[in-house]
Design an enzyme around this catalytic site. Structure first.
Site, PDB file in Angstrom:
ATOM      1  N   CYS A   1       0.858  -1.177   0.000  1.00  0.00           N
ATOM      2  CA  CYS A   1       0.000   0.000   0.000  1.00  0.00           C
ATOM      3  C   CYS A   1       0.900   1.235   0.000  1.00  0.00           C
ATOM      4  O   CYS A   1       1.790   1.361   0.841  1.00  0.00           O
ATOM      5  CB  CYS A   1      -0.901  -0.008   1.224  1.00  0.00           C
ATOM      6  SG  CYS A   1      -1.797   1.538   1.447  1.00  0.00           S
TER       7      CYS A   1
ATOM      8  N   CYS B   1       0.238   3.199   3.565  1.00  0.00           N
ATOM      9  CA  CYS B   1       0.592   2.687   4.900  1.00  0.00           C
ATOM     10  C   CYS B   1       1.610   1.556   4.885  1.00  0.00           C
ATOM     11  O   CYS B   1       2.091   1.145   5.939  1.00  0.00           O
ATOM     12  CB  CYS B   1      -0.657   2.248   5.667  1.00  0.00           C
ATOM     13  SG  CYS B   1      -1.271   0.617   5.191  1.00  0.00           S
TER      14      CYS B   1
ATOM     15  N   CYS C   1      -7.435  -0.606   1.013  1.00  0.00           N
ATOM     16  CA  CYS C   1      -6.472  -1.206   1.927  1.00  0.00           C
ATOM     17  C   CYS C   1      -7.178  -1.419   3.271  1.00  0.00           C
ATOM     18  O   CYS C   1      -7.794  -0.493   3.801  1.00  0.00           O
ATOM     19  CB  CYS C   1      -5.269  -0.284   2.092  1.00  0.00           C
ATOM     20  SG  CYS C   1      -4.176  -0.774   3.450  1.00  0.00           S
TER      21      CYS C   1
ATOM     22  N   CYS D   1      -5.535   1.116   6.143  1.00  0.00           N
ATOM     23  CA  CYS D   1      -5.660   2.581   6.137  1.00  0.00           C
ATOM     24  C   CYS D   1      -6.833   3.078   5.305  1.00  0.00           C
ATOM     25  O   CYS D   1      -7.014   4.281   5.167  1.00  0.00           O
ATOM     26  CB  CYS D   1      -4.362   3.228   5.678  1.00  0.00           C
ATOM     27  SG  CYS D   1      -4.055   3.086   3.911  1.00  0.00           S
TER      28      CYS D   1
ATOM     29  N   CYS E   1      -8.104  -4.946 -10.437  1.00  0.00           N
ATOM     30  CA  CYS E   1      -7.613  -3.888 -11.331  1.00  0.00           C
ATOM     31  C   CYS E   1      -7.177  -2.709 -10.464  1.00  0.00           C
ATOM     32  O   CYS E   1      -8.001  -1.963  -9.957  1.00  0.00           O
ATOM     33  CB  CYS E   1      -8.737  -3.499 -12.286  1.00  0.00           C
ATOM     34  SG  CYS E   1      -8.206  -2.336 -13.537  1.00  0.00           S
TER      35      CYS E   1
HETATM   36 FE    FE Z   1      -2.832   1.108   3.487  1.00  0.00          FE
END
Ligand code: FE
Length: 172
Positions: free
Chosen positions: A89, A92, A138, A141, A161
């Site tokens: 991510c 985060c 995510c 976060c 995607c």
């Molecule tokens: Fe994250």
């Protein structure tokens, strides 16, 4: 002597206060913390204000991750990346996808048939743009990542995607 005792007391109170006033479920990291590439999300959340995200992320990352924007196809850093490694991510640092499940979808966005762990990527109903889609965020976060579609390859038949701007890649 009295002053020293007061100081010790003050330090003790401060320690207790930081331990109990900071919610355990909320981690405030200044920069993304990348750990084990196979790490499973443990349920902890990374919570930051809009201003904090704006400061930490590039304008493109901010637009995609925090405002659910979409980068233009074939413009991102990873749609044509064939290196072995892990996609984290961008906001985060939670590991989200592995090069092992990446495939060429022809869409111009990095595409995967499965996340590293189902727990790390959360599905959300998205009824914007007059269509029914499943948004991915995510889990740690809540940053927007992209969408998942039921037209992917085997073994899952799924196509995650993703936006390159929502990911940071690290070579194995
Ligand atoms: Fe994250």
């Amino acid at each position: 002597m009295k002053r020293a005792l007061l100081l010790i007391l003050a330090v003790f109170v401060a320690l207790v206060a930081t331990r109990y006033l900071t919610p355990a479920s909320s981690v405030r990291a200044a920069t993304p913390v990348k750990g084990d590439p196979k790490m499973k999300w443990n349920g902890e959340k990374v919570v930051k204000s809009d201003d904090e995200w704006k400061k930490q992320l590039t304008p493109e990352q901010y637009k995609v991750c925090r405002k659910a924007g979409t980068e233009r196809a074939f413009t991102g850093a990873y749609w044509d990346n064939h290196e072995k490694g892990t996609y984290y991510c961008a906001a985060c640092g939670l590991p989200l996808f592995s090069s092992e499940t990446k495939f060429d979808s022809g869409t111009g966005w990095p595409s995967f048939w499965a996340p590293i762990h189902a727990e790390n990527v959360t599905n959300r109903e998205d009824n914007s743009l007059w269509s029914r889609r499943t948004e991915n965020v995510c889990s740690r976060c809540d940053s927007h990542l992209g969408h998942v579609f039921p037209d992917g390859p085997k073994p899952t038949g799924l196509r995650y995607c993703m936006n390159s701007a929502a990911l940071t890649f690290e070579k194995e």
